[in-house]
Design a protein around this motif. Structure first.
Motif, mmCIF file in Angstrom:
data_model
loop_
_atom_site.group_PDB
_atom_site.id
_atom_site.type_symbol
_atom_site.label_atom_id
_atom_site.label_comp_id
_atom_site.label_asym_id
_atom_site.label_seq_id
_atom_site.Cartn_x
_atom_site.Cartn_y
_atom_site.Cartn_z
ATOM 1 N N LEU A 1 0.864 -1.182 0.000
ATOM 2 C CA LEU A 1 0.000 0.000 0.000
ATOM 3 C C LEU A 1 0.897 1.226 0.000
ATOM 4 O O LEU A 1 1.874 1.288 0.755
ATOM 5 C CB LEU A 1 -0.913 0.016 1.225
ATOM 6 N N GLY A 2 0.593 2.208 -0.849
ATOM 7 C CA GLY A 2 1.429 3.390 -0.898
ATOM 8 C C GLY A 2 0.721 4.588 -1.495
ATOM 9 O O GLY A 2 -0.323 4.464 -2.146
ATOM 10 N N ILE A 3 1.295 5.762 -1.280
ATOM 11 C CA ILE A 3 0.759 7.008 -1.822
ATOM 12 C C ILE A 3 1.910 7.848 -2.356
ATOM 13 O O ILE A 3 2.977 7.928 -1.743
ATOM 14 C CB ILE A 3 -0.036 7.792 -0.741
ATOM 15 N N THR A 4 1.697 8.447 -3.524
ATOM 16 C CA THR A 4 2.696 9.291 -4.180
ATOM 17 C C THR A 4 2.127 10.694 -4.356
ATOM 18 O O THR A 4 0.975 10.856 -4.784
ATOM 19 C CB THR A 4 3.087 8.729 -5.559
ATOM 20 N N LEU A 5 2.916 11.694 -4.047
ATOM 21 C CA LEU A 5 2.553 13.094 -4.238
ATOM 22 C C LEU A 5 3.544 13.735 -5.195
ATOM 23 O O LEU A 5 4.755 13.513 -5.083
ATOM 24 C CB LEU A 5 2.564 13.855 -2.902
ATOM 25 N N GLU A 6 3.045 14.526 -6.124
ATOM 26 C CA GLU A 6 3.902 15.252 -7.062
ATOM 27 C C GLU A 6 3.496 16.718 -7.066
ATOM 28 O O GLU A 6 2.302 17.034 -7.228
ATOM 29 C CB GLU A 6 3.795 14.671 -8.474
#
Length: 840
Positions: free
Chosen positions: A730-735
């Motif tokens: 499970l993961g989250i990426t922010l750009e």
């Protein structure tokens, strides 16, 4: 009165300052329509048809003169324009350096190509050069167009045919209207093409790249490395310089060192040491009377012919290397500055054409790493990452526990252990645009006899393991040779391969194929009496649909180290080479771990991509094959769904089913693997985004008593049913884009088990149980200089690997004064990556 006048002037001065500050702030926050990207237009309060109309207007007809030009677009009215008035601006087109402007537009693509370390890494430099120095579409051949990244042969022929029939393509708008050119083909080709000769670069220009990172090895990789290699903290390091003069002359030099590796030199004992670098000088597209010299290279170069069965260089295995889409396989020779070190060529090569005839030829002489047998012959080439200079047969302690005996005096180091002479040619008859039939000859010679003796590699106490596993027939049927040659006097062995290959493009269809044969004990004039290989494929495309069907077959005895044909698994998968603990030295596990040739397979692969609408796209992959060494059946099925209900929101679903011996779950070789992935991407203003992904899966196999317990009917620890291992992530990426020149990405996630993923421009494979965080920063410091920085932190548990071997007892090598539970102690890993690109 005078004071009042001064106060009045001061008020007007402050008002003017506030006005200019406000104007500057507005300029910084509003979007210039004439320089906006498609993603920026999507952030405006416009419907999808309005965005499309605006993008088509800007792309095909050029910049707007004023905001009132929007009134002429379909779907735009007075209220729409008034709504946009405070959000956008219309500025005159920039008159800066054309190359700098182009670099700004293609910066992301250049960065991704610069990070490519897979099978296509040698061609990435050529594609990067094409991005900065594009191809004149009106002067390009069908073969040049077909060599562009991601462009199918069907699309390439459509463009070439349009130029021949129409006379010229004058703009991107003309390119988009080419009959038979798909939407995907247009978006791929347009970045590599220009329409006027004057747009091509002249004079001296080039790029220097520096890259360093310290991505750790997997545990199974670490176990085949020496302690010296594990303790070496040297980062993976690359220096690369490419120079182009006009459109004809090329020069390049690079130096690469793998992670955990010491520097190697051409003259290790000298006081002034020269590092083992790669380099070339090249000539492109030079007319020699009726002959067009397409390219010629001196130094390090890359070769690719047909489907890669006879000869293709490269140190990297790519599963399902079809030659289409992202696994493009262009034809020909090109300078090679990639990380390839073992399966690369150094010498002279050239390719050219004369009317409908095309040909290439090459000569190479280079030292290669190899496994040396006790009798001085060699078992085969070996690729070690990192390279390890060691004695494969070191001294052993005698029975008196005091005396050391050297069974084979001297050092049998694998480093530069054998010299390879290689020569080959391919001749083609190009009977129609994009279509040809060709024949290939390839021969390698070595200054040692070639004797792949498996019994010299396996621990004598484990000889019975060789015959216990039928998969080892892939090793037992390896090619051997004792031969002399008049071409190269030092030769003591050789390998000779022949092949026929071809491609036929007709309307929206493309057929490709190649057959090859390794000359062994049969006749060179009779096909089928020696080990052979074959790959045939058919590809069909329409504007929103494509379909690929591919068949491959490799005989077990087709032992060609330069075979890069389509396969799901690499050679020696499941053999004793994978179980490195049976070998004389763990480093010999590199024979499998770093193998780049395909496994002996027979199977059919189907792939289709369908864009049902602007919102929905699906992709399907079906692969069924048989491993010929033990006749085990496999399948791998992948379904992908891309759903975008509104432009800022996208759902990506991927489901994989993979199994071996699926019809008999009691077969000891049976396994069944399932994997599900879901990612949700939300686009925000200024091209910012948030992406969340979740992955889950499991692998199931039959119970193995020595691992899962006692199977006797005594009521003690009886295993019932199959065993399985679970993986989850499970993961989250922010750009975030701070400006057009500075962007940052950050990720936080957790994983358990096996996980592959993309991190910024990196492809990462992980295994274990950990929490992972990474952050990257990309900056265009100037028009000519860009920097990418990445830092990753991982906090997890190590994998405990217990090899019970021939008993169910626990191993005796336990940590001193520690309970068994203390083996799972938390470990930390800090990983960095630095990449600098300087264009000039």
């Amino acid at each position: 009165m005078r004071n009042r006048a001064r106060i009045t002037h001061l008020i007007w001065l402050l008002a003017g300052c506030l006005y200019f500050i406000s104007a500057g702030s507005t300029t910084a926050t509003t979007i210039d329509l004439n320089s906006a990207t498609r993603d920026q237009l999507q952030t405006l309060p416009l419907t999808s048809p309005q965005v499309e109309a605006l993008w088509q207007r800007l792309y095909f007809q050029g910049p707007l003169k004023s905001i009132y030009d929007l009134n002429d677009l379909p779907g735009f009215d007075f209220s729409t324009v008034e709504t946009l008035r405070s959000l956008v601006r219309v500025e005159p087109p920039s008159q800066g350096d054309p190359r700098a402007l182009r670099l700004n537009q293609i910066y992301r693509q250049i960065s991704e190509l610069g990070s490519d370390e897979g099978a296509g890494s040698a061609w990435s430099d050529s594609w990067a050069d094409r991005l900065t120095d594009p191809l004149n579409v009106n002067q390009a051949s069908a073969e040049e167009l077909a060599s562009l990244e991601n462009l199918s042969p069907v699309d390439a022929v459509a463009i070439f045919t349009q130029v021949q029939s129409q006379g010229e393509i004058k703009s991107s708008r003309d390119l988009r209207t080419v009959p038979g050119l798909t939407r995907f083909g247009f978006y791929t080709a347009r970045d590599y093409l220009v329409y006027e000769p004057s747009e091509q670069l002249q004079g001296l220009h080039g790029v220097y790249q520096f890259r360093a990172y310290n991505q750790p090895y997997f545990q199974n990789e670490e176990e085949i490395l020496s302690l010296a290699a594990l303790r070496n903290s040297n980062p993976d390091l690359t220096h690369k310089l490419r120079l182009n003069y006009g459109s004809h002359y090329r020069f390049g030099v690079s130096y690469h060192r793998n992670y955990g590796e010491s520097d190697y030199y051409y003259n290790p004992g000298a006081s002034f040491k020269i590092p083992e670098f790669k380099g070339y000088v090249g000539l492109k597209n030079q007319g020699l009377g009726p002959v067009n010299l397409e390219s010629a290279w001196l130094g390090d170069y890359h070769v690719s012919v047909g489907q890669g069965l006879v000869v293709e260089t490269g140190d990297f295995f790519m599963p399902r290397y079809s030659g289409y889409d992202f696994s493009k396989r262009p034809y020909g020779v090109t300078g090679d500055l990639s990380r390839t070190r073992e399966y690369g060529f150094r010498g002279a090569s050239a390719q050219g054409s004369w009317g409908k005839l095309g040909a290439l030829g090459f000569l190479s002489l280079k030292d290669k790493d190899a496994v040396i047998n006790p009798d001085g012959s060699f078992s085969g080439l070996i690729q070690m990452t990192p390279r390890q200079d060691l004695d494969l047969y070191p001294p052993i302690l005698a029975a008196d526990s005091v005396t050391w005996l050297d069974p084979y005096p001297g050092s049998q180091s694998p480093i530069n252990a054998v010299r390879e002479f290689a020569a080959g040619t391919n001749v083609q008859y190009r009977w129609a645009p994009g279509s040809h039939i060709g024949a290939t000859f390839f021969e390698t010679q070595y200054d040692r006899p070639l004797n792949p003796d498996i019994y010299a590699l396996v621990d004598s106490a484990e000889y019975r393991q060789i015959n216990d596993d039928p998969a080892n027939s892939e090793i037992l049927q390896s090619y051997s040779s004792w031969a002399r040659s008049s071409l190269w006097t030092p030769a003591q062995s050789l390998r000779r391969v022949y092949g026929l290959e071809g491609r036929w493009v007709v309307k929206n269809l493309c057929f490709q194929g190649e057959v090859a044969e390794l000359e062994d004990d049969g006749s060179p004039f009779k096909f089928g009496d020696d080990p052979k290989a074959a790959v045939f494929s058919g590809y069909a495309q329409w504007n929103s649909v494509n379909l690929l069907a591919l068949y491959r077959h490799y005989d077990i005895g087709y032992d060609n180290p330069y075979n890069r044909g389509f396969a799901n698994y690499q050679r020696y998968k499941g053999t004793i080479f994978e179980d490195y603990y049976y070998l004389n030295d763990p480093v010999l596990g590199s024979l499998y771990t770093n193998s780049v040739t395909p496994q002996a397979e027979d199977g059919v692969y189907l792939k289709s991509r369908i864009q049902w609408s602007r919102q929905i796209t699906t992709q399907l992959e079906l692969d069924n094959w048989t491993r010929l060494s033990d006749a085990q059946d496999y399948h791998r099925w992948v379904i992908k769904l891309y759903y975008r209900p509104i432009y800022p929101l996208q759902f990506n679903l991927r489901q994989k089913f993979q199994a071996r011996a699926a019809l008999n779950s009691f077969d000891k070789l049976f396994y069944d693997s399932r994997e599900s992935r879901l990612s949700v991407r939300l686009l925000l203003s200024r091209r910012d985004r948030v992406e969340v992904f979740y992955a889950a899966g499991y692998t199931q196999w039959p119970p193995r008593p020595r691992f899962t317990g006692n199977t006797l009917p005594d009521g003690q620890y009886t295993s019932i049913g199959n065993a399985a291992v679970h993986n989850e992530a499970l993961g989250i990426t922010l750009e975030h884009h701070f400006s057009d020149r500075v962007q940052a990405q950050a990720f936080w996630g957790m994983y358990q088990g096996f996980l592959w993923t993309f991190e910024d421009t990196d492809f990462i494979v992980l295994d274990g149980e950990a929490t992972r965080f990474w952050v990257s920063l990309a900056s265009r410091v100037s028009d000519w200089l860009s920097v990418r920085l990445k830092y990753a932190f991982e906090d997890g548990l190590p994998i405990t690997n217990v090899q019970a071997r021939d008993s169910n007892s626990w191993p005796t090598q336990q940590p001193a004064n520690q309970p068994t539970s203390a083996w799972n102690v938390t470990h930390h890993a800090d990983v960095f990556r630095v990449q600098v690109d300087w264009f000039f």
